[in-house]
Design a protein around this motif. Structure first.
Motif, short mmCIF file in Angstrom:
data_model
loop_
_atom_site.label_atom_id
_atom_site.label_comp_id
_atom_site.label_asym_id
_atom_site.label_seq_id
_atom_site.Cartn_x
_atom_site.Cartn_y
_atom_site.Cartn_z
N TRP A 156 1.49 -99.34 -90.50
CA TRP A 156 0.88 -100.65 -90.25
C TRP A 156 -0.41 -100.43 -89.46
O TRP A 156 -0.63 -99.36 -88.92
N ASP A 157 -1.23 -101.43 -89.39
CA ASP A 157 -2.52 -101.30 -88.70
C ASP A 157 -2.33 -101.52 -87.21
O ASP A 157 -2.74 -102.53 -86.64
N LYS A 180 -4.43 -109.13 -85.72
CA LYS A 180 -5.63 -108.28 -85.85
C LYS A 180 -6.85 -109.09 -86.29
O LYS A 180 -7.97 -108.78 -85.90
N ARG A 181 -6.61 -110.10 -87.10
CA ARG A 181 -7.73 -110.94 -87.56
C ARG A 181 -8.32 -111.77 -86.42
O ARG A 181 -9.47 -112.19 -86.48
N GLN A 204 4.74 -106.86 -90.31
CA GLN A 204 3.43 -106.33 -90.70
C GLN A 204 2.43 -107.47 -90.92
O GLN A 204 1.28 -107.39 -90.50
N HIS A 205 2.90 -108.55 -91.55
CA HIS A 205 2.02 -109.70 -91.78
C HIS A 205 1.68 -110.39 -90.46
O HIS A 205 0.56 -110.87 -90.27
N GLU A 222 -0.98 -108.33 -88.85
CA GLU A 222 -2.27 -108.54 -89.54
C GLU A 222 -2.93 -109.83 -89.08
O GLU A 222 -4.16 -109.88 -88.92
#
Length: 265
Positions: free
Chosen positions: A223-224, A198-199, A191-192, A195
């Motif tokens: 999760w995103d 995604k950034r 998940q990290h 992320e």
């Protein structure tokens, strides 16, 4: 033309369901029926694997399915005909999963032209060398195919940045190292990792490799991300039992996974 990225974003807050099946396992007629069943039971995109003799990224279940299809004499031309016959009758677009050698053997331009004419909307090539990706990307753009590049947990930051820059809209994040297959658990560290990706980019993200149970889906879907790829668990449904029971099991499994995803909205 609607792209894979547009389909993934059109489902709104739902995480898209992307089942994978191997073409020709156990036979082409069953594969065609399976495509319609997956479409009816909520698949947003369907990934179809081209049988290959040396599937290095695949675990034992998909390897067995590929071996069975090749033993039945399934050819690339037959898979093309199958996709051409069914794609116009499906709501879900088809992504073709193949290795680089079959593309080279047929000729890159010819291969991409033919799958485009058959109705394929996306392409995943896990062993595509990054040094040769630009030529394939350019041809995919010409033929309205979205080439989906893979990012793994061991990809360097430099490689991740290159992939995100080259991406045509969607990237595939591999949720575990090693081959595909049914895993006992999915690491929350992923998940990290997602992320961080995604950034860096506005690419849509699909996640796969090792996701095989409702529990995995419940964990990963919050999760995103934009989509979840499930392979071995779907392929396994079609490996044993009578044709009727195989398709019934496939339908029930797809419906249950889609229900899980809908409850997470």
């Amino acid at each position: 033309m609607t792209t894979i990225k547009q389909v993934l974003t059109s489902v709104g807050s739902k995480c898209a369901l992307i089942p994978f099946i191997t073409a020709g396992s156990p036979d082409l007629d069953t594969t065609e029926q399976a495509l319609y069943i997956l479409d009816q039971e909520g698949a947003d995109v369907i990934e179809v694997g081209l049988p290959y003799s040396d599937p290095l990224a695949d675990g034992p279940v998909i390897q067995e399915a590929s071996k069975n299809a090749l033993a039945e004499g399934v050819t690339f031309e037959q898979v093309l005909d199958l996709i051409a016959r069914s794609s116009n009758n499906l709501r879900a677009p088809i992504i073709l999963f193949t290795y680089y050698n079959p593309i080279l053997a047929r000729g890159i331009h010819k291969f991409l032209l033919e799958i485009s004419e058959a109705g394929v909307k996306g392409l995943i090539v896990p062993d595509l060398p990054m040094e040769e990706a630009d030529y394939v990307l350019n041809l995919c753009a010409k033929f309205s195919i979205e080439l989906i590049l893979l990012i793994t947990p061991v990809s360097s930051d430099v490689r991740i940045d290159k992939i995100l820059t080259k991406s045509q809209g969607t990237v595939y994040v591999v949720s575990s190292t090693g081959v595909t297959g049914m895993k006992n658990s999915i690491k929350n560290e992923m998940q990290h990792f997602i992320e961080k990706i995604k950034r860096k980019s506005d690419n849509t993200i699909i996640v796969g490799f090792g996701i095989s149970t409702q529990e995995h889906v419940e964990q990963v879907s919050v999760w995103d991300i934009n989509g979840i790829v499930i392979g071995s668990a779907f392929v396994k449904c079609l490996l044993s039992g009578s044709r009727l029971n195989k398709l019934k099991e496939l339908r029930l499994f797809c419906a249950s996974i889609n229900k899980t995803l809908l409850t997470k909205i």
